[in-house]
Motif scaffolding. Sequence first.
Motif, short mmCIF file in Angstrom:
data_model
loop_
_atom_site.label_atom_id
_atom_site.label_comp_id
_atom_site.label_asym_id
_atom_site.label_seq_id
_atom_site.Cartn_x
_atom_site.Cartn_y
_atom_site.Cartn_z
N LEU A 273 36.62 36.91 45.66
CA LEU A 273 36.78 37.43 44.31
C LEU A 273 35.47 38.00 43.76
CD1 LEU A 273 39.11 34.71 42.74
CD2 LEU A 273 39.74 36.86 43.86
N ASP A 274 34.34 37.36 44.11
CA ASP A 274 33.05 37.90 43.68
C ASP A 274 32.83 39.29 44.27
OD1 ASP A 274 32.47 35.66 42.19
OD2 ASP A 274 31.13 34.76 43.68
N ALA A 275 33.24 39.45 45.54
CA ALA A 275 33.09 40.75 46.18
C ALA A 275 33.95 41.81 45.50
CB ALA A 275 33.46 40.65 47.66
N LEU A 276 35.16 41.41 45.10
CA LEU A 276 36.04 42.36 44.41
C LEU A 276 35.46 42.75 43.05
CD1 LEU A 276 39.59 40.92 45.18
CD2 LEU A 276 38.41 42.82 46.29
N GLN A 277 34.91 41.77 42.35
CA GLN A 277 34.28 42.09 41.07
C GLN A 277 33.09 43.02 41.26
OE1 GLN A 277 33.86 38.03 39.29
NE2 GLN A 277 34.97 38.94 37.58
N GLY A 278 32.37 42.82 42.36
CA GLY A 278 31.27 43.72 42.67
C GLY A 278 31.74 45.14 42.92
#
Length: 341
Positions: A273-278
């Motif tokens: 999810l952090d990668a998607l937010q990035g």
Amino acid sequence: MTDPLMLQEARQSPDVTRRQLAENADVSRALAAAIRALKPAYAVTIARGSSDHACTVLKYALETQLGLPVASLGPSVHTLYGARLDLRGALVIAVSQSGASPDVVENVRAARESGALTVALVNVEGSDLARAAEFVLPLRGGEERAVAATKSYLASLTALLSVIADLSGDDALLRGLDALPAALEATLALEGQARDLADRYRFAENLIVLTRGLHYGVAQEAALKLKETSGIHAEAYSAAEFSHGPKRLLAEGLPVLAFTPADQAAAATRAALDALQGDGADLRTIGPASGSTLTTPGTGHGLTDTVPSALAFYLFAAHLSLARGLNPDQPPLLSKVTKTR
């Protein structure tokens, strides 16, 4: 204005869970003894719709807790194509709110005739499915009138957990079950937050639902309910699978709703999810993980944690439908009981 049945029935879930744990104790012990004696090499689930999504959670439960491989049986293999599967020595689990769909009933009957140990998780105890199976674990949900199943789905998540705890000797799972009614009561207190989160999506036309691990069957159920009650085209993916192509949809501005576990899948889910937010994803989260947009009460076990997450989503979905000027109890073209062959 009277609240829709969907909300009224979802709010009954703490009492349903208490009733199920108390009244199913004897049959749960008997079923555990039968499974222990059989030593099945694998299990098969039979279900459709919300019940099939509950089976996804049960698949993870049986595989992670008992090391028992689980496959989903396609009912039409028997009812449309006439194939007779050799299920000797298998554990066959059918899940249905009504117990009335002919294809599920016929597959359970055929599985029992072939030598399988058959179990029905069903809300209507006098149903054809209950009569077809060797063991019946009643959902104990009482009458469910809303077209959109809520309490029966939640009860399907928990009905087999006492059996699994017995077979695995998992005291933490037993404690999670004991804690669950109180956790569901606490989840109901989050209804205002669920309503506020729903307002964020009142104009959405498409939505991606993501998670990892035990919550995946909850994500599947969420995508179905969004279609059913709000007419939103929603699709569920494992956060791991989402990067293998579907991630392209983020470039079209599709928002993401994710379920955030607090179990062994927590770190992998958070990283995804952090990668998607990035990458600029419009992301909101529901679940027991700290920092979730809508943080649900933890129960001390990953399997029982799925139930407050699903209940919180139901509160969200019902209020989303209302915010869009719709009635979640009257979805177009749908009825409470769907009979397929």
